[in-house]
Design a protein around this motif. Structure first.
Motif, PDB file in Angstrom:
ATOM      1  N   GLU A  57     -10.946  -7.664  -4.624  1.00  0.00           N
ATOM      2  CA  GLU A  57     -11.757  -6.595  -3.654  1.00  0.00           C
ATOM      3  C   GLU A  57     -11.592  -5.155  -4.564  1.00  0.00           C
ATOM      4  O   GLU A  57     -12.344  -4.390  -4.493  1.00  0.00           O
ATOM      5  CB  GLU A  57     -10.816  -6.349  -2.568  1.00  0.00           C
ATOM      6  CG  GLU A  57     -11.239  -5.850  -1.332  1.00  0.00           C
ATOM      7  CD  GLU A  57     -10.415  -5.554  -0.248  1.00  0.00           C
ATOM      8  OE1 GLU A  57      -9.939  -6.702   0.331  1.00  0.00           O
ATOM      9  OE2 GLU A  57      -9.951  -4.648   0.113  1.00  0.00           O
ATOM     10  N   LEU A  58     -10.418  -5.121  -5.294  1.00  0.00           N
ATOM     11  CA  LEU A  58     -10.197  -4.133  -6.003  1.00  0.00           C
ATOM     12  C   LEU A  58     -10.892  -4.034  -7.350  1.00  0.00           C
ATOM     13  O   LEU A  58     -11.318  -2.885  -7.919  1.00  0.00           O
ATOM     14  CB  LEU A  58      -8.738  -3.936  -6.488  1.00  0.00           C
ATOM     15  CG  LEU A  58      -7.830  -3.794  -5.561  1.00  0.00           C
ATOM     16  CD1 LEU A  58      -6.249  -3.911  -6.070  1.00  0.00           C
ATOM     17  CD2 LEU A  58      -7.928  -2.385  -4.739  1.00  0.00           C
ATOM     18  N   ARG A  85      -6.736   2.508  -3.084  1.00  0.00           N
ATOM     19  CA  ARG A  85      -7.156   1.523  -3.740  1.00  0.00           C
ATOM     20  C   ARG A  85      -6.713   1.784  -5.442  1.00  0.00           C
ATOM     21  O   ARG A  85      -6.364   0.691  -6.073  1.00  0.00           O
ATOM     22  CB  ARG A  85      -8.712   1.338  -3.898  1.00  0.00           C
ATOM     23  CG  ARG A  85      -9.279   0.117  -3.773  1.00  0.00           C
ATOM     24  CD  ARG A  85     -10.947   0.282  -3.958  1.00  0.00           C
ATOM     25  NE  ARG A  85     -11.152   0.868  -5.394  1.00  0.00           N
ATOM     26  CZ  ARG A  85     -12.022   0.416  -5.945  1.00  0.00           C
ATOM     27  NH1 ARG A  85     -12.881  -0.393  -5.383  1.00  0.00           N
ATOM     28  NH2 ARG A  85     -12.200   0.899  -7.175  1.00  0.00           N
ATOM     29  N   ASP A  86      -7.133   2.806  -5.590  1.00  0.00           N
ATOM     30  CA  ASP A  86      -6.387   3.239  -7.109  1.00  0.00           C
ATOM     31  C   ASP A  86      -5.120   3.234  -7.254  1.00  0.00           C
ATOM     32  O   ASP A  86      -4.576   2.432  -8.251  1.00  0.00           O
ATOM     33  CB  ASP A  86      -6.986   4.613  -7.448  1.00  0.00           C
ATOM     34  CG  ASP A  86      -8.420   4.877  -7.523  1.00  0.00           C
ATOM     35  OD1 ASP A  86      -9.157   3.757  -7.692  1.00  0.00           O
ATOM     36  OD2 ASP A  86      -8.991   5.828  -7.523  1.00  0.00           O
ATOM     37  N   ASP A  87      -4.494   3.399  -6.187  1.00  0.00           N
ATOM     38  CA  ASP A  87      -2.813   3.412  -6.492  1.00  0.00           C
ATOM     39  C   ASP A  87      -2.454   1.870  -6.488  1.00  0.00           C
ATOM     40  O   ASP A  87      -1.369   1.443  -7.281  1.00  0.00           O
ATOM     41  CB  ASP A  87      -2.263   4.031  -5.323  1.00  0.00           C
ATOM     42  CG  ASP A  87      -2.104   5.545  -5.376  1.00  0.00           C
ATOM     43  OD1 ASP A  87      -2.268   6.036  -6.472  1.00  0.00           O
ATOM     44  OD2 ASP A  87      -2.047   6.395  -4.146  1.00  0.00           O
ATOM     45  N   ARG A  88      -2.960   1.075  -5.645  1.00  0.00           N
ATOM     46  CA  ARG A  88      -2.742  -0.399  -5.737  1.00  0.00           C
ATOM     47  C   ARG A  88      -2.918  -0.951  -7.007  1.00  0.00           C
ATOM     48  O   ARG A  88      -2.203  -1.713  -7.322  1.00  0.00           O
ATOM     49  CB  ARG A  88      -3.476  -1.052  -4.623  1.00  0.00           C
ATOM     50  CG  ARG A  88      -3.294  -0.580  -3.341  1.00  0.00           C
ATOM     51  CD  ARG A  88      -3.304  -1.501  -2.272  1.00  0.00           C
ATOM     52  NE  ARG A  88      -2.090  -2.345  -2.368  1.00  0.00           N
ATOM     53  CZ  ARG A  88      -1.778  -3.325  -1.793  1.00  0.00           C
ATOM     54  NH1 ARG A  88      -2.607  -3.663  -0.940  1.00  0.00           N
ATOM     55  NH2 ARG A  88      -0.707  -4.079  -1.922  1.00  0.00           N
ATOM     56  N   LEU A  89      -4.175  -0.368  -7.708  1.00  0.00           N
ATOM     57  CA  LEU A  89      -4.541  -1.130  -9.056  1.00  0.00           C
ATOM     58  C   LEU A  89      -3.482  -0.645 -10.011  1.00  0.00           C
ATOM     59  O   LEU A  89      -3.004  -1.222 -11.102  1.00  0.00           O
ATOM     60  CB  LEU A  89      -5.797  -0.756  -9.553  1.00  0.00           C
ATOM     61  CG  LEU A  89      -7.037  -1.494  -9.337  1.00  0.00           C
ATOM     62  CD1 LEU A  89      -8.403  -0.888  -9.524  1.00  0.00           C
ATOM     63  CD2 LEU A  89      -6.822  -2.989  -9.849  1.00  0.00           C
ATOM     64  N   GLU A  94      -8.927   5.747   1.537  1.00  0.00           N
ATOM     65  CA  GLU A  94      -9.110   4.522   1.220  1.00  0.00           C
ATOM     66  C   GLU A  94      -9.296   4.351  -0.350  1.00  0.00           C
ATOM     67  O   GLU A  94      -8.555   3.254  -0.821  1.00  0.00           O
ATOM     68  CB  GLU A  94     -10.282   3.899   1.949  1.00  0.00           C
ATOM     69  CG  GLU A  94      -9.950   2.213   2.096  1.00  0.00           C
ATOM     70  CD  GLU A  94      -8.579   1.865   2.606  1.00  0.00           C
ATOM     71  OE1 GLU A  94      -8.329   0.776   2.082  1.00  0.00           O
ATOM     72  OE2 GLU A  94      -8.010   2.374   3.149  1.00  0.00           O
ATOM     73  N   GLY A  95     -10.154   4.845  -1.031  1.00  0.00           N
ATOM     74  CA  GLY A  95     -10.520   5.050  -2.404  1.00  0.00           C
ATOM     75  C   GLY A  95      -9.039   5.349  -3.181  1.00  0.00           C
ATOM     76  O   GLY A  95      -8.949   4.702  -4.295  1.00  0.00           O
ATOM     77  N   ARG A 137       0.851  -1.348   0.036  1.00  0.00           N
ATOM     78  CA  ARG A 137       0.157  -0.055   0.015  1.00  0.00           C
ATOM     79  C   ARG A 137       0.897   1.218  -0.040  1.00  0.00           C
ATOM     80  O   ARG A 137       0.621   2.269  -0.851  1.00  0.00           O
ATOM     81  CB  ARG A 137      -0.999   0.125   1.386  1.00  0.00           C
ATOM     82  CG  ARG A 137      -1.605  -1.248   1.516  1.00  0.00           C
ATOM     83  CD  ARG A 137      -2.479  -1.104   2.886  1.00  0.00           C
ATOM     84  NE  ARG A 137      -3.803  -1.423   2.576  1.00  0.00           N
ATOM     85  CZ  ARG A 137      -4.802  -0.438   2.672  1.00  0.00           C
ATOM     86  NH1 ARG A 137      -4.754   0.608   2.995  1.00  0.00           N
ATOM     87  NH2 ARG A 137      -5.941  -1.001   2.350  1.00  0.00           N
ATOM     88  N   GLU A 188      -7.242  -9.567  -3.103  1.00  0.00           N
ATOM     89  CA  GLU A 188      -7.000  -8.345  -3.098  1.00  0.00           C
ATOM     90  C   GLU A 188      -7.852  -7.577  -4.578  1.00  0.00           C
ATOM     91  O   GLU A 188      -8.223  -6.731  -4.532  1.00  0.00           O
ATOM     92  CB  GLU A 188      -5.519  -7.948  -2.763  1.00  0.00           C
ATOM     93  CG  GLU A 188      -5.427  -6.384  -2.913  1.00  0.00           C
ATOM     94  CD  GLU A 188      -3.951  -6.221  -2.144  1.00  0.00           C
ATOM     95  OE1 GLU A 188      -3.568  -7.126  -1.529  1.00  0.00           O
ATOM     96  OE2 GLU A 188      -3.388  -5.038  -2.837  1.00  0.00           O
TER      97      GLU A 188
END
Lengths: 117, 426
Positions: free
Chosen positions: B225-226, B107-111, B103-104, B23, B222
């Motif tokens: 979830e994404l 999420r975008d960064d992880r994708l 959190e959102g 993250r 994960e």
């Protein structure tokens, strides 16, 4: 804006027959035109066959000249295009188009940016 | 998780690190525009955490704390390095009202990170290594160990891949709608590759490298979830869960391979079976089948059966037919032949197998050997077993095939019962 070199690799041996070459050249012109219209085209060139090349090589204090290309292989660089693109995906998009037009492998490679390079 | 959680603060810190690493690096890569700089900043933050947490206690949101601290460390570093460009970047970072990361946005960064790591311009081995390092948070040493390569080799692979990302400017973003299906397939392939490498380790002694399977399942969860609206994402997760559910029954206490037909089904992990089957049902309702969903559906049929004989083989064959129409491959054809042999008899299965060509793979001769054995053609079965043994890279699979071959002389024709093919459909 980052620049990318699109290198066209073609098999050794003479040019293909005119009826094969003609539609390829037409498609290639179309891609080049599209690149210019999109403002990404920087420079492009087609090369004479590798037999016309000369290599200059430093040996001691001298520079030795030899006839022929530096690398002998089954393929050679037939031409190239330099484009501007914001990232690899954009550059690969043009690489795909170019490959589709001339039906030969295209190597997409980033240029160093900044002056002096 | 590779390190079992302990009770010492250091163990707690290690656990948090592993969970926070992906993250934090994802967020910092967007802020700094560079993966190496992001990793460096996150490592700086970890060093601070190691010094502070044992005394101050672990903060309520450890991942948020790491991101904030890493960002501050990055600003310090840019100021110290003090070229004009760096000072501008430091100022820009300060102006960015980042912490606490929402959190959102995380999420975008992880994708973004996942799609960058799995970019098609990178070699497949590099995609796997980058994903495990930057998304999974495994150390270089752990990844090297899992793939049985020297740590220096793995480090080199990671350095090269990151250098290419930087020099060629592989973008840090989720692909546009038009490219998404294709690029997502690439991401799923990387996760599944991690899983299959863990499930039947392609070389070495142990049959299952548990850490890799667990990591692939974690990545799959994960991803689900994404991208909750992508049926193939759920399909892949379901497939992995159902296969993983059989792990307790798949290897004997001596480390021997136990084929599906002989597994003690009471030892399957009931929770994983239930979760996998629920996912399969949800996928099927969407009516947008893909290769992973179909493979998961096939595994769900096996999970439904109390014994091999109870298995709805007609359903399995029908699903393989569907899979063949969507994504034909010699491996799919081989697994279909195994199911046909159960449904219509070994002669029917063998007729299909004889048409296949899978050069260099031990499963084709292994399945052939099994079918020949069941047809009572012992001499031919023996030759096929030899061929399979010569090709199998995994010691446990080789031992299984040796055992089968040794039993050839003892069993009479027709005694084999259900499929004993190593690996196929297990």
């Amino acid at each position: 804006m980052p620049q990318y070199l699109l290198t066209i690799y073609q098999p050794d041996g003479g040019e293909p027959a005119p009826e094969v070459l003609e539609p390829i050249m037409r498609d290639l012109d179309a891609v080049n035109r599209e690149m210019r219209e999109a403002g990404v085209w920087v420079f492009a060139g087609g090369l004479h066959p590798p037999e016309t090349a000369t290599v200059a090589r430093v040996t001691g204090d001298d520079v030795l000249l030899t006839d022929g290309p530096y690398l002998e292989g089954k393929e050679h660089v037939g031409g190239f295009t330099v484009i501007e693109a914001p990232d690899l995906d954009a550059a690969l998009g043009w690489g795909r188009k170019l490959a589709g037009a001339i039906t030969l492998p295209i190597e997409v490679r980033p240029l160093y940016d900044g002056p002096g390079c | 998780m590779l390190n079992p959680p302990g009770t010492t603060p250091t163990a707690e810190v290690e656990r948090v690190f592993r969970e926070a690493y992906g993250r934090a690096v994802a967020v910092l890569t967007r802020l700094l525009g560079d993966i190496d700089a992001a990793e460096e900043a996150v490592q700086d933050a970890f060093v601070t955490a190691v010094a502070r947490w044992p005394e101050d206690g672990v903060p309520p949101s450890p991942a948020g704390w790491i991101v904030t601290t890493a960002r501050n460390r990055a600003i310090d570093r840019l100021r110290r390095e003090s070229t004009r460009v760096d000072r501008y970047r430091a100022a820009a970072l300060l102006a960015d009202p980042a912490p606490p990361p929402e959190e959102g946005a995380v999420r975008d960064d992880r994708l973004r990170m996942l799609f960058t790591c799995c970019h098609p311009a990178l070699a497949p081995a590099a995609r796997v290594a980058l994903t495990l390092r930057l998304v999974g948070g495994l150390t270089t040493a752990e990844i090297a160990h899992a793939f049985l390569v020297p740590e220096a080799t793995m480090a080199q692979r990671l350095v090269r891949a990151k250098a290419k990302i930087r020099a060629a400017r592989i973008p840090y973003r989720v692909p546009a709608e038009a490219d998404l299906p294709d690029r997502l397939r690439g991401v799923l392939a990387v996760v599944y590759l991690v899983f299959t490498e863990g499930h039947t380790a392609s070389s070495g002694e142990a049959l299952v490298r548990t850490a890799l399977c667990a990591e692939a399942v974690r990545l799959g969860r994960e991803l689900a979830e994404l991208m909750p609206d992508e049926p193939e994402v759920s399909g892949l997760l379901a497939l992995m869960l159902l296969v993983e559910s059989r792990r307790p029954a798949r290897v004997s206490p001596d480390g021997d391979l136990v084929p599906l037909a002989e597994q003690d089904r009471a030892r399957w992990d009931a929770a994983l079976v239930a979760e996998g089957q629920a996912l399969v049902r949800r996928c099927l309702r969407r009516n947008a089948p893909g290769p992973y969903q179909l493979q998961a559906a096939i595994q769900a049929v096996h999970s439904d059966a109390r014994t091999t004989a109870d298995t709805d083989w007609a359903q399995v064959v029908a699903l393989y037919d569907h899979l063949t129409a969507l994504a034909p491959s010699p491996m799919v054809a081989l697994n279909r032949a195994v199911a046909v042999a159960e449904l219509a008899g070994p002669a029917e299965g063998l007729a299909l197998v004889e048409q296949l060509d899978l050069p260099g793979h031990h499963l084709l001769p292994a399945v052939r050997a099994d079918l020949l054995r069941r047809l009572g053609r012992a001499a031919e079965a023996d030759t096929a077993y030899r061929a399979a043994i010569a090709l199998a890279g995994n010691a446990a699979e080789r031992a299984f095939l040796e055992r089968r071959r040794a039993e050839l002389g003892r069993a009479g024709p027709g005694e084999g019962g259900p499929s004993r093919a190593a690996g196929a459909a297990s």
